[in-house]
Design an enzyme around this catalytic site. Sequence first.
Site, PDB file in Angstrom:
ATOM      1  NE  ARG A  27      -3.660  -0.017   2.592  1.00  0.00           N
ATOM      2  CZ  ARG A  27      -4.902  -0.024   2.132  1.00  0.00           C
ATOM      3  NH1 ARG A  27      -5.364  -1.095   1.529  1.00  0.00           N
ATOM      4  NH2 ARG A  27      -5.684   1.016   2.275  1.00  0.00           N
ATOM      5  CD1 TRP A  76       2.766   6.653   1.349  1.00  0.00           C
ATOM      6  CD2 TRP A  76       1.498   8.474   1.627  1.00  0.00           C
ATOM      7  NE1 TRP A  76       2.919   7.448   0.239  1.00  0.00           N
ATOM      8  CE2 TRP A  76       2.149   8.572   0.374  1.00  0.00           C
ATOM      9  CE3 TRP A  76       0.653   9.502   2.013  1.00  0.00           C
ATOM     10  CZ2 TRP A  76       1.983   9.642  -0.477  1.00  0.00           C
ATOM     11  CZ3 TRP A  76       0.489  10.581   1.155  1.00  0.00           C
ATOM     12  CH2 TRP A  76       1.146  10.643  -0.077  1.00  0.00           C
ATOM     13  N   GLY A 103      -6.067   8.137   6.973  1.00  0.00           N
ATOM     14  CA  GLY A 103      -6.924   9.246   6.562  1.00  0.00           C
ATOM     15  C   GLY A 103      -6.377  10.558   7.076  1.00  0.00           C
ATOM     16  CD  GLU A 496      -1.142   2.896 -17.672  1.00  0.00           C
ATOM     17  OE1 GLU A 496      -1.528   3.999 -17.278  1.00  0.00           O
ATOM     18  OE2 GLU A 496      -0.862   1.974 -16.894  1.00  0.00           O
ATOM     19  CE  LYS A 500       1.530   0.894 -14.892  1.00  0.00           C
ATOM     20  NZ  LYS A 500       0.683   1.972 -14.660  1.00  0.00           N
ATOM     21  CD  GLU A 503       3.063   4.080 -11.826  1.00  0.00           C
ATOM     22  OE1 GLU A 503       2.551   4.430 -10.756  1.00  0.00           O
ATOM     23  OE2 GLU A 503       2.439   3.448 -12.697  1.00  0.00           O
ATOM     24  CE  LYS A 622      -2.265  -1.888  -6.552  1.00  0.00           C
ATOM     25  NZ  LYS A 622      -1.949  -1.683  -7.970  1.00  0.00           N
TER      26      LYS A 622
HETATM   27  C1  F6R Z   1      -0.462   3.805 -11.576  1.00  0.00           C
HETATM   28  C2  F6R Z   1      -1.438   3.571 -10.548  1.00  0.00           C
HETATM   29  C3  F6R Z   1      -2.258   4.731 -10.075  1.00  0.00           C
HETATM   30  C4  F6R Z   1      -3.719   4.286  -9.857  1.00  0.00           C
HETATM   31  C5  F6R Z   1      -4.531   5.436  -9.260  1.00  0.00           C
HETATM   32  C6  F6R Z   1      -5.984   5.037  -9.056  1.00  0.00           C
HETATM   33  O1  F6R Z   1       0.173   2.618 -11.937  1.00  0.00           O
HETATM   34  O2  F6R Z   1      -1.594   2.483 -10.097  1.00  0.00           O
HETATM   35  O3  F6R Z   1      -2.196   5.793 -10.968  1.00  0.00           O
HETATM   36  O4  F6R Z   1      -4.235   3.875 -11.072  1.00  0.00           O
HETATM   37  O5  F6R Z   1      -4.001   5.824  -8.030  1.00  0.00           O
HETATM   38  O6  F6R Z   1      -6.095   3.949  -8.191  1.00  0.00           O
HETATM   39  P1  F6R Z   1      -7.408   3.090  -8.134  1.00  0.00           P
HETATM   40  O7  F6R Z   1      -7.557   2.400  -9.428  1.00  0.00           O
HETATM   41  O8  F6R Z   1      -7.201   2.148  -6.982  1.00  0.00           O
HETATM   42  O9  F6R Z   1      -8.551   4.038  -7.893  1.00  0.00           O
END
Ligand code: F6R
Length: 627
Positions: A27, A76, A103, A496, A500, A503, A622
């Site tokens: 995460r 985090w 949060g 995309e 990739k 990041e 994540k």
């Molecule tokens: C990039 C990545 C992030 C998520 C974004 C949305 O590889 O994983 O850009 O796509 O934070 O996350 P979700 O899909 O969980 O809402």
Amino acid sequence: MCGIIGYIGGQSALEVALTGLRRLEYRGYDSAGVAVVVDGGLRTLRRAGKLANLEKALAETEAGLSGTTGIGHTRWATHGGPTDTNAHPHTDCTSAVGVIHNGIIENFAGLRAGLEHGGHELTSETDTEVVAHLLEDELATLVRDGSSLPAGTNPLTEALRRVCGRLEGAFTLVVVHRDHPDVVVAARRNSPLVVGLGAGETFLASDVAAFIAHTRNALEIGQDQVVEARRDGVSITDFAGNPVEGRPYHVDWDASAAEKGGYPYFMLKEISEQPTALADTLRGRLSDDAEIVLDEERLSTQDFRDIDKVFIVACGTAYHAGLIAKYAVEHWTRLPCEVEMASEFRYRDPVLDRSTLVIAISQSGETLDTLMAVKHAREQKARVLAICNTNGSTIPRESDAVLYTRCGPEVGVASTKTFLGQVAACLLVGLYLAQVRGVLYGDEVARYVERLQATPTLVRETLATVEPVRALARSLVDAKAVLFLGRHVGYPVALEGALKLKELAYMHAEGFPAGELKHGPIALIEPGLPVVIVVPSPRGRSHLHGKIVSNIQEVRARGARTIVIAEEGDTIVEPYAEHLIRVPATPTLLAPLVTTVPLQVFACELALARGLDVDQPRNLAKSVTVE
Ligand code: F6R
């Protein structure tokens, strides 16, 4: 963001917490800590950095943390840097209560000032610490007015309910107390919390991965609810104390799905799982009479027929899936479709009403920006359909209907297999809308579905031929920047590919519509700059193909190294490609399902060549549970 585990049962709470935290590492976090109720006391240990630092400190500590009630946290950082002092759990002045939190408590400054005025000493810079001290005060009040508590009510549970009533913002809180070793109490608002129900043991966690090794029986917890966990189960109430029921569900994957399975990185495993993930997203989605099968449907066919506009809201990679969907939705349904970053959506007052369909795409189902966009849409009476990978998460629960992508757990922080699942799910929704609105005939839909069903095989074929992409990526380890160009659905694929690379490899990377290049970005081209171009099929939309061939020539003429992704049989591009990456031929609208794959491999391999951890890139989480 922030991993949370709470445990009460017969095992060592410390062991359960550490194992759970290891599973939640994905995460994203920068410090970690645990608290265990031990013989009428509360023992807490916290360390900045990775879990290994905490484990080292635990090994060195003389005071044991052996007890069967405890909590663990990976933080985090938001309020205050990632230091030992800011790490969770936080305690009150008497070190009786331990609190972990995910949060942001937005009114923490005022609460803190009030506590300090009342004589409390707060030692960290966090918003979380106020909760420990507020609990201290509420418990003291309850002791003073002991008779006012209904029989059987645990004072810690009641104190947490009262504290939650004073908090603004988003939070999951999990609390233990040295004088109440028989409960772990938790609360949630706009932040994830699930319960795991074992035999004689109960778990509270940010997501099921934390307890999947112990039980697959889970319970969803609703908004603004407090859970009292005991060894024999849970009691749930709203913040006012009214009893409510959790929604039980069975987790359909086991612990092995969240392990590396022989791969050195989760990301490599997840890239290789894409054919299966895609097949699982598509499986059983269309009934014999070509009705789409949604997982939870609170929308009727008539509701879908009445739609006159579509909005797609999402973040990051999921937003790119939405951009691809726009081409298909507009082409197949003739409905206007807007795609918007969820973080911007509600702030510009979008025009929504009950005939608007809002599609919210989210792997985690917990992204706060997307969740807030969903809430805004529903307040405006729009219909909301969630496309999500995580059963029991908040976004599907707050939506009118959900289509799960069923890709299995994605542990690598960068989305790969779930991106393909999201694209496929969007395409299914587009086809369904086209069918119920009578824009496409049943046989046309069936033909598309057949082509979609073939895509898992095409992705497998693509994966079988990516070895040269790896070699190419390794050769670019010292590149300063990479540009990505595309047209039509190739444009979101370019975005995309760039995301990739940013990041994972921490490289400057940008995606542009190839036609836009000459309006400015072409100034970036210099000799040797790698430029990746996603080429559309020459068969479907030949005018597009011709245009992009011109764009390739424009960058070549200025000395760029052209890396061209083109379908099998496209010989026209050959003279202009310094490196040619072949993908199987697909209908134009389905092409992103294959053209994205080499770009994932490219970014992953380049990051590995730079010695980086592709599963946990720096600064990233994540599940992004703050706005
Ligand atoms: C990039 C990545 C992030 C998520 C974004 C949305 O590889 O994983 O850009 O796509 O934070 O996350 P979700 O899909 O969980 O809402």
